[in-house]
Design a protein around this motif. Structure first.
Motif, PDB file in Angstrom:
ATOM      1  N   PRO A  52       0.834  -1.204   0.000  1.00 31.67           N
ATOM      2  CA  PRO A  52       0.000   0.000   0.000  1.00 31.67           C
ATOM      3  C   PRO A  52       0.870   1.256   0.000  1.00 31.67           C
ATOM      4  N   ALA A  53       0.346   2.320  -0.599  1.00 26.80           N
ATOM      5  CA  ALA A  53       1.095   3.583  -0.670  1.00 26.80           C
ATOM      6  C   ALA A  53       1.268   4.205   0.710  1.00 26.80           C
ATOM      7  N   PHE A  54       0.336   3.953   1.605  1.00 33.57           N
ATOM      8  CA  PHE A  54       0.390   4.506   2.958  1.00 33.57           C
ATOM      9  C   PHE A  54       0.481   3.379   3.976  1.00 33.57           C
ATOM     10  N   LYS A  55       1.024   3.709   5.144  1.00 34.33           N
ATOM     11  CA  LYS A  55       1.054   2.737   6.234  1.00 34.33           C
ATOM     12  C   LYS A  55      -0.364   2.390   6.652  1.00 34.33           C
ATOM     13  N   ILE A  56      -0.543   1.144   7.035  1.00 33.59           N
ATOM     14  CA  ILE A  56      -1.828   0.675   7.546  1.00 33.59           C
ATOM     15  C   ILE A  56      -1.860   1.007   9.038  1.00 33.59           C
ATOM     16  N   PRO A  57      -2.929   1.638   9.525  1.00 30.72           N
ATOM     17  CA  PRO A  57      -2.972   2.033  10.938  1.00 30.72           C
ATOM     18  C   PRO A  57      -3.331   0.876  11.877  1.00 30.72           C
ATOM     19  N   GLN A  58      -2.661  -0.240  11.665  1.00 28.99           N
ATOM     20  CA  GLN A  58      -2.789  -1.428  12.513  1.00 28.99           C
ATOM     21  C   GLN A  58      -1.377  -1.945  12.725  1.00 28.99           C
ATOM     22  N   SER A  59      -0.944  -2.002  13.975  1.00 22.45           N
ATOM     23  CA  SER A  59       0.432  -2.395  14.267  1.00 22.45           C
ATOM     24  C   SER A  59       0.479  -3.372  15.430  1.00 22.45           C
ATOM     25  N   VAL A  60       1.679  -3.917  15.629  1.00 21.91           N
ATOM     26  CA  VAL A  60       1.924  -4.815  16.753  1.00 21.91           C
ATOM     27  C   VAL A  60       2.972  -4.200  17.666  1.00 21.91           C
ATOM     28  N   LEU A  61       2.922  -4.588  18.907  1.00 23.83           N
ATOM     29  CA  LEU A  61       3.945  -4.270  19.902  1.00 23.83           C
ATOM     30  C   LEU A  61       4.336  -5.607  20.518  1.00 23.83           C
ATOM     31  N   VAL A  62       5.620  -5.941  20.457  1.00 23.92           N
ATOM     32  CA  VAL A  62       6.099  -7.211  21.001  1.00 23.92           C
ATOM     33  C   VAL A  62       7.102  -6.913  22.108  1.00 23.92           C
ATOM     34  N   TYR A  99       1.455  10.064  16.437  1.00 26.29           N
ATOM     35  CA  TYR A  99       2.243  11.268  16.674  1.00 26.29           C
ATOM     36  C   TYR A  99       2.257  12.127  15.410  1.00 26.29           C
ATOM     37  N   PRO A 100       2.087  13.440  15.559  1.00 21.50           N
ATOM     38  CA  PRO A 100       2.046  14.337  14.388  1.00 21.50           C
ATOM     39  C   PRO A 100       3.242  14.179  13.453  1.00 21.50           C
ATOM     40  N   ARG A 101       4.428  13.892  14.001  1.00 27.95           N
ATOM     41  CA  ARG A 101       5.625  13.771  13.163  1.00 27.95           C
ATOM     42  C   ARG A 101       5.539  12.607  12.180  1.00 27.95           C
ATOM     43  N   TRP A 102       4.591  11.653  12.405  1.00 28.62           N
ATOM     44  CA  TRP A 102       4.467  10.489  11.527  1.00 28.62           C
ATOM     45  C   TRP A 102       3.147  10.440  10.762  1.00 28.62           C
ATOM     46  N   LEU A 103       2.308  11.436  10.893  1.00 29.67           N
ATOM     47  CA  LEU A 103       1.022  11.420  10.195  1.00 29.67           C
ATOM     48  C   LEU A 103       1.176  11.356   8.675  1.00 29.67           C
ATOM     49  N   HIS A 104       2.249  11.922   8.134  1.00 33.48           N
ATOM     50  CA  HIS A 104       2.443  11.921   6.682  1.00 33.48           C
ATOM     51  C   HIS A 104       2.598  10.512   6.102  1.00 33.48           C
ATOM     52  N   ARG A 105       2.891   9.540   6.937  1.00 31.45           N
ATOM     53  CA  ARG A 105       3.048   8.160   6.474  1.00 31.45           C
ATOM     54  C   ARG A 105       1.708   7.462   6.242  1.00 31.45           C
ATOM     55  N   TYR A 106       0.634   8.063   6.740  1.00 29.14           N
ATOM     56  CA  TYR A 106      -0.691   7.458   6.672  1.00 29.14           C
ATOM     57  C   TYR A 106      -1.568   8.209   5.679  1.00 29.14           C
ATOM     58  N   ALA A 107      -2.633   7.553   5.237  1.00 29.24           N
ATOM     59  CA  ALA A 107      -3.561   8.178   4.296  1.00 29.24           C
ATOM     60  C   ALA A 107      -4.149   9.446   4.916  1.00 29.24           C
ATOM     61  N   PRO A 108      -4.481  10.423   4.083  1.00 34.31           N
ATOM     62  CA  PRO A 108      -5.100  11.649   4.607  1.00 34.31           C
ATOM     63  C   PRO A 108      -6.318  11.318   5.477  1.00 34.31           C
ATOM     64  N   GLY A 109      -6.397  11.980   6.609  1.00 32.62           N
ATOM     65  CA  GLY A 109      -7.514  11.787   7.529  1.00 32.62           C
ATOM     66  C   GLY A 109      -7.302  10.694   8.563  1.00 32.62           C
ATOM     67  N   VAL A 110      -6.289   9.854   8.396  1.00 33.95           N
ATOM     68  CA  VAL A 110      -6.007   8.808   9.377  1.00 33.95           C
ATOM     69  C   VAL A 110      -5.195   9.425  10.509  1.00 33.95           C
ATOM     70  N   THR A 111      -5.753   9.354  11.713  1.00 35.69           N
ATOM     71  CA  THR A 111      -5.087   9.968  12.870  1.00 35.69           C
ATOM     72  C   THR A 111      -4.899   9.004  14.042  1.00 35.69           C
ATOM     73  N   ARG A 112      -5.497   7.790  13.959  1.00 35.17           N
ATOM     74  CA  ARG A 112      -5.419   6.853  15.078  1.00 35.17           C
ATOM     75  C   ARG A 112      -4.914   5.507  14.585  1.00 35.17           C
ATOM     76  N   ASN A 113      -4.231   4.801  15.490  1.00 31.20           N
ATOM     77  CA  ASN A 113      -3.655   3.494  15.196  1.00 31.20           C
ATOM     78  C   ASN A 113      -4.149   2.485  16.224  1.00 31.20           C
ATOM     79  N   THR A 114      -4.366   1.265  15.764  1.00 25.12           N
ATOM     80  CA  THR A 114      -4.691   0.149  16.658  1.00 25.12           C
ATOM     81  C   THR A 114      -3.447  -0.726  16.763  1.00 25.12           C
ATOM     82  N   GLU A 115      -3.042  -0.986  17.997  1.00 25.14           N
ATOM     83  CA  GLU A 115      -1.814  -1.737  18.282  1.00 25.14           C
ATOM     84  C   GLU A 115      -2.173  -3.000  19.063  1.00 25.14           C
ATOM     85  N   HIS A 116      -1.774  -4.172  18.552  1.00 25.08           N
ATOM     86  CA  HIS A 116      -2.054  -5.458  19.190  1.00 25.08           C
ATOM     87  C   HIS A 116      -0.802  -5.903  19.949  1.00 25.08           C
TER      88      HIS A 116
END
Length: 158
Positions: free
Chosen positions: A8-18, A90-107
């Protein structure tokens, strides 16, 4: 799941924390490269594809960021903590996501190693590592959700 489609052109706002740890609750932290002040964290990373499972994302990210192989057929296995955080990106990384995406889900996952090891870092992503007792590791984390996950570690000790 492998696919021939481009990522995908933008990061998917779904991530993992291990949270990688030992039975003695020593925690591996890795430092993000090129970010000041020091940005210490556990292994994190986003899904490469929307249909990539949480576990597959976690196995891939652990291997990419530390050189530790913990997938099927290895003696190490992830522990799915069954928890998710939803947070503002974080605002410094918003450019990596599609316009309007402001929240991430972390599993959240844990990975228990028998003893501390020397990780093999991805040099463009991380430039240092350290093993710390769990409370000190939580204090060293830049991310509040990462610190909170480490503080839960005693509940998930294998």
């Amino acid at each position: 799941m492998a696919t021939d489609e481009p990522p995908p052109a933008f990061k998917i706002p779904q991530s993992v924390l291990v949270v990688i740890h030992t039975p003695a609750l020593e925690v591996l932290l890795i430092r993000r490269a090129g970010i000041a002040p020091a940005f210490w964290q556990s292994v994190t990373g986003s899904k490469d594809w929307p249909e990539e499972s949480w576990a597959a994302t976690a196995v891939r990210e652990v291997a990419e960021e530390t050189g530790i192989h913990c997938g099927p057929g290895t003696p190490l296995s992830l522990q799915d903590w069954g928890l998710e955080n939803v947070y503002d990106i974080y605002p410094r990384w918003l450019h990596r996501y599609a316009p309007g995406v402001t929240r991430n889900t972390e599993h959240l996952f844990g990975l228990c190693l028998p003893a501390p090891i020397t990780p093999v870092l991805a040099p463009r992503e991380h430039d240092a590592w350290q093993w710390l007792p769990w409370r000190e590791a939580a204090d060293a984390c830049f991310s509040p959700s990462n610190a909170e996950a480490i503080l839960l570690l005693p509940q998930f000790r294998a």
